[in-house]
Scaffold this motif. Structure first.
Motif, PDB file in Angstrom:
ATOM      1  N   GLU A 278      47.231  40.250  42.643  1.00 24.38           N
ATOM      2  CA  GLU A 278      48.083  38.850  43.813  1.00 24.38           C
ATOM      3  C   GLU A 278      47.624  37.896  43.282  1.00 24.38           C
ATOM      4  O   GLU A 278      47.290  37.020  43.247  1.00 24.38           O
ATOM      5  CB  GLU A 278      46.821  39.224  44.871  1.00 24.38           C
ATOM      6  N   PRO A 279      49.058  37.477  43.301  1.00 26.85           N
ATOM      7  CA  PRO A 279      49.133  35.850  42.712  1.00 26.85           C
ATOM      8  C   PRO A 279      48.216  34.885  43.260  1.00 26.85           C
ATOM      9  O   PRO A 279      48.734  34.693  42.763  1.00 26.85           O
ATOM     10  CB  PRO A 279      50.955  35.949  42.587  1.00 26.85           C
ATOM     11  N   GLU A 280      48.756  35.392  44.780  1.00 23.96           N
ATOM     12  CA  GLU A 280      47.461  34.250  45.583  1.00 23.96           C
ATOM     13  C   GLU A 280      47.108  34.158  45.113  1.00 23.96           C
ATOM     14  O   GLU A 280      46.375  32.344  45.591  1.00 23.96           O
ATOM     15  CB  GLU A 280      48.017  34.849  47.108  1.00 23.96           C
ATOM     16  N   THR A 281      46.037  34.821  44.579  1.00 24.31           N
ATOM     17  CA  THR A 281      44.823  34.537  43.978  1.00 24.31           C
ATOM     18  C   THR A 281      44.404  33.572  43.204  1.00 24.31           C
ATOM     19  O   THR A 281      43.512  32.517  42.988  1.00 24.31           O
ATOM     20  CB  THR A 281      43.662  36.256  43.184  1.00 24.31           C
ATOM     21  N   TYR A 282      45.792  32.959  42.403  1.00 22.32           N
ATOM     22  CA  TYR A 282      45.476  32.332  41.421  1.00 22.32           C
ATOM     23  C   TYR A 282      45.909  31.532  41.930  1.00 22.32           C
ATOM     24  O   TYR A 282      45.632  29.588  41.099  1.00 22.32           O
ATOM     25  CB  TYR A 282      45.964  32.495  39.931  1.00 22.32           C
ATOM     26  N   GLU A 283      47.032  31.112  42.342  1.00 23.87           N
ATOM     27  CA  GLU A 283      47.496  30.091  43.144  1.00 23.87           C
ATOM     28  C   GLU A 283      46.168  29.254  43.979  1.00 23.87           C
ATOM     29  O   GLU A 283      46.311  28.172  44.444  1.00 23.87           O
ATOM     30  CB  GLU A 283      48.737  30.303  44.533  1.00 23.87           C
ATOM     31  N   ARG A 284      45.431  30.274  45.120  1.00 20.17           N
ATOM     32  CA  ARG A 284      44.665  29.086  45.894  1.00 20.17           C
ATOM     33  C   ARG A 284      42.828  29.152  45.242  1.00 20.17           C
ATOM     34  O   ARG A 284      42.055  28.365  45.575  1.00 20.17           O
ATOM     35  CB  ARG A 284      43.986  30.246  46.544  1.00 20.17           C
ATOM     36  N   PHE A 285      42.639  29.994  43.897  1.00 22.50           N
ATOM     37  CA  PHE A 285      41.198  29.439  43.344  1.00 22.50           C
ATOM     38  C   PHE A 285      41.515  29.367  41.753  1.00 22.50           C
ATOM     39  O   PHE A 285      42.541  29.379  41.369  1.00 22.50           O
ATOM     40  CB  PHE A 285      40.424  30.759  43.747  1.00 22.50           C
ATOM     41  N   GLU A 286      41.248  28.513  41.073  1.00 21.77           N
ATOM     42  CA  GLU A 286      41.270  27.673  39.572  1.00 21.77           C
ATOM     43  C   GLU A 286      40.370  28.705  38.848  1.00 21.77           C
ATOM     44  O   GLU A 286      40.719  28.611  38.505  1.00 21.77           O
ATOM     45  CB  GLU A 286      39.896  26.753  39.413  1.00 21.77           C
ATOM     46  N   GLN A 287      39.571  29.348  39.681  1.00 22.38           N
ATOM     47  CA  GLN A 287      38.387  30.435  38.475  1.00 22.38           C
ATOM     48  C   GLN A 287      38.235  31.553  39.331  1.00 22.38           C
ATOM     49  O   GLN A 287      38.083  31.609  40.420  1.00 22.38           O
ATOM     50  CB  GLN A 287      37.426  30.048  38.091  1.00 22.38           C
ATOM     51  N   VAL A 288      38.798  32.853  38.955  1.00 20.14           N
ATOM     52  CA  VAL A 288      38.210  33.697  39.739  1.00 20.14           C
ATOM     53  C   VAL A 288      37.194  34.422  38.538  1.00 20.14           C
ATOM     54  O   VAL A 288      37.329  35.218  37.475  1.00 20.14           O
ATOM     55  CB  VAL A 288      39.644  34.878  39.751  1.00 20.14           C
ATOM     56  N   ILE A 289      36.013  35.224  38.838  1.00 20.22           N
ATOM     57  CA  ILE A 289      35.644  35.706  38.639  1.00 20.22           C
ATOM     58  C   ILE A 289      34.787  37.235  38.711  1.00 20.22           C
ATOM     59  O   ILE A 289      34.603  37.091  39.804  1.00 20.22           O
ATOM     60  CB  ILE A 289      33.988  35.096  37.965  1.00 20.22           C
ATOM     61  N   LEU A 290      34.870  38.141  37.463  1.00 21.41           N
ATOM     62  CA  LEU A 290      34.684  39.227  38.761  1.00 21.41           C
ATOM     63  C   LEU A 290      33.212  39.586  37.815  1.00 21.41           C
ATOM     64  O   LEU A 290      33.357  39.956  36.709  1.00 21.41           O
ATOM     65  CB  LEU A 290      35.911  40.325  38.188  1.00 21.41           C
ATOM     66  N   THR A 291      32.530  40.209  38.382  1.00 22.00           N
ATOM     67  CA  THR A 291      31.289  41.352  38.311  1.00 22.00           C
ATOM     68  C   THR A 291      31.575  42.557  38.356  1.00 22.00           C
ATOM     69  O   THR A 291      31.474  42.850  39.794  1.00 22.00           O
ATOM     70  CB  THR A 291      30.180  40.888  37.990  1.00 22.00           C
ATOM     71  N   HIS A 292      30.605  43.691  37.419  1.00 27.95           N
ATOM     72  CA  HIS A 292      31.492  44.619  37.861  1.00 27.95           C
ATOM     73  C   HIS A 292      30.415  45.944  36.796  1.00 27.95           C
ATOM     74  O   HIS A 292      30.110  45.766  35.453  1.00 27.95           O
ATOM     75  CB  HIS A 292      32.459  45.077  37.496  1.00 27.95           C
ATOM     76  N   SER A 293      29.706  46.970  37.961  1.00 22.00           N
ATOM     77  CA  SER A 293      29.371  47.888  36.626  1.00 22.00           C
ATOM     78  C   SER A 293      28.580  48.711  37.567  1.00 22.00           C
ATOM     79  O   SER A 293      29.312  49.271  38.870  1.00 22.00           O
ATOM     80  CB  SER A 293      27.173  46.844  37.745  1.00 22.00           C
ATOM     81  N   CYS A 294      28.360  49.831  36.464  1.00 25.32           N
ATOM     82  CA  CYS A 294      28.915  50.827  36.670  1.00 25.32           C
ATOM     83  C   CYS A 294      27.991  51.900  36.672  1.00 25.32           C
ATOM     84  O   CYS A 294      26.488  51.558  35.516  1.00 25.32           O
ATOM     85  CB  CYS A 294      30.294  51.345  37.160  1.00 25.32           C
ATOM     86  N   ARG A 295      27.767  53.300  36.652  1.00 25.08           N
ATOM     87  CA  ARG A 295      26.805  54.384  36.378  1.00 25.08           C
ATOM     88  C   ARG A 295      26.645  54.786  35.043  1.00 25.08           C
ATOM     89  O   ARG A 295      25.825  55.059  34.163  1.00 25.08           O
ATOM     90  CB  ARG A 295      27.031  56.190  36.990  1.00 25.08           C
ATOM     91  N   ASP A 296      27.324  54.636  34.283  1.00 20.07           N
ATOM     92  CA  ASP A 296      27.543  54.765  32.662  1.00 20.07           C
ATOM     93  C   ASP A 296      29.667  54.579  32.321  1.00 20.07           C
ATOM     94  O   ASP A 296      30.387  54.140  32.910  1.00 20.07           O
ATOM     95  CB  ASP A 296      27.679  56.557  32.318  1.00 20.07           C
TER      96      ASP A 296
END
Ligand SMILES: Cc1cc2nc3c(=O)[nH]c(=O)nc-3n(C[C@H](O)[C@H](O)[C@H](O)COP(=O)(O)OP(=O)(O)OC[C@H]3O[C@@H](n4cnc5c(N)ncnc54)[C@H](O)[C@@H]3O)c2cc1C
Length: 171
Positions: free
Chosen positions: A149-167
């Motif tokens: 979503e482009p608005e995410t980058y308009e509103r926040f300087e840094q966007v950090i995702l951490t993701h974990s899964c079963r395998d």
């Protein structure tokens, strides 16, 4: 007798799903995770990060023979501007919906109630310099929407995702 049965079967009216959308893509990652894409209803408006109710018809009731919609909440993994709707899905062993949903293929129909809801949307996010998205498993879906979503980058300087899964294959 055999002929009559055959006629009955071939002329039976197929069940018409309420709020039906057509499956356009299915990809299985592991035996507990898959993704699928469906057509988007022309009138559907949603905000990136929202969820909808998705489902199939239940098996016929053994007494009445009636079927009813079997619905579950699903986060829309696509951003609001996408022409189609993508979902990530768990496959729960003996899960009422996902034990059936995992067998869908392109051309099949699923029920999609066109009433998106949810609070993980830009209007509800406090302004800040950076945003952290912490997800596990299919919980990445609303973030996958917001990341596109482009608005995410308009509103926040840094966007950090951490993701974990079963395998590993689920990454
Ligand atoms: C707001 C919201 C958004 C959701 N978005 C998604 C989504 O994008 N994708 C998705 O697969 N599911 C999502 N779910 C869960 C989904 O609604 C169903 O529970 C799931 O599809 C399983 O349905 P079922 O009928 O097979 O089993 P259910 O009877 O609904 O669930 C049986 C059990 O399986 C486990 N379980 C259910 N869903 C998950 C999951 N996603 N990951 C790990 N364990 C689970 C739980 O222990 C649950 O008690 C969401 C739920 C909510 C409330």
């Amino acid at each position: 007798m055999t002929e009559q049965s055959t006629v009955t079967l071939t002329t039976a009216t197929p069940v018409t799903l309420p709020d039906a959308q057509t499956v356009t893509e299915v990809e299985h990652y592991t035996d507990s995770l898959f993704r699928f894409r469906v057509t988007r209803p022309a009138s559907l408006r949603f905000r990136s990060g929202e969820f909808v109710m998705i489902g199939l018809m239940s098996d016929p009731d053994p007494v009445t023979g009636k079927q009813k919609p079997l619905l579950r909440a699903y986060s829309i993994a696509s951003p609001a501007w996408d022409d189609t709707l993508q979902f990530y899905s768990i496959k729960v062993k003996d899960g009422p919906l996902t034990s059936k949903l995992q067998h869908i293929k392109p051309g099949d129909q699923v029920i999609l109630r066109p009433k998106p809801v949810g609070t993980l949307v830009h209007d509800a996010l406090t302004p800040a310099k950076r945003i952290w998205f912490f997800s596990t498993g299919t919980g990445i879906a609303p973030f996958a929407s917001l990341l596109r979503e482009p608005e995410t980058y308009e509103r926040f300087e840094q966007v950090i995702l951490t993701h974990s899964c079963r395998d590993l294959a689920e990454l």
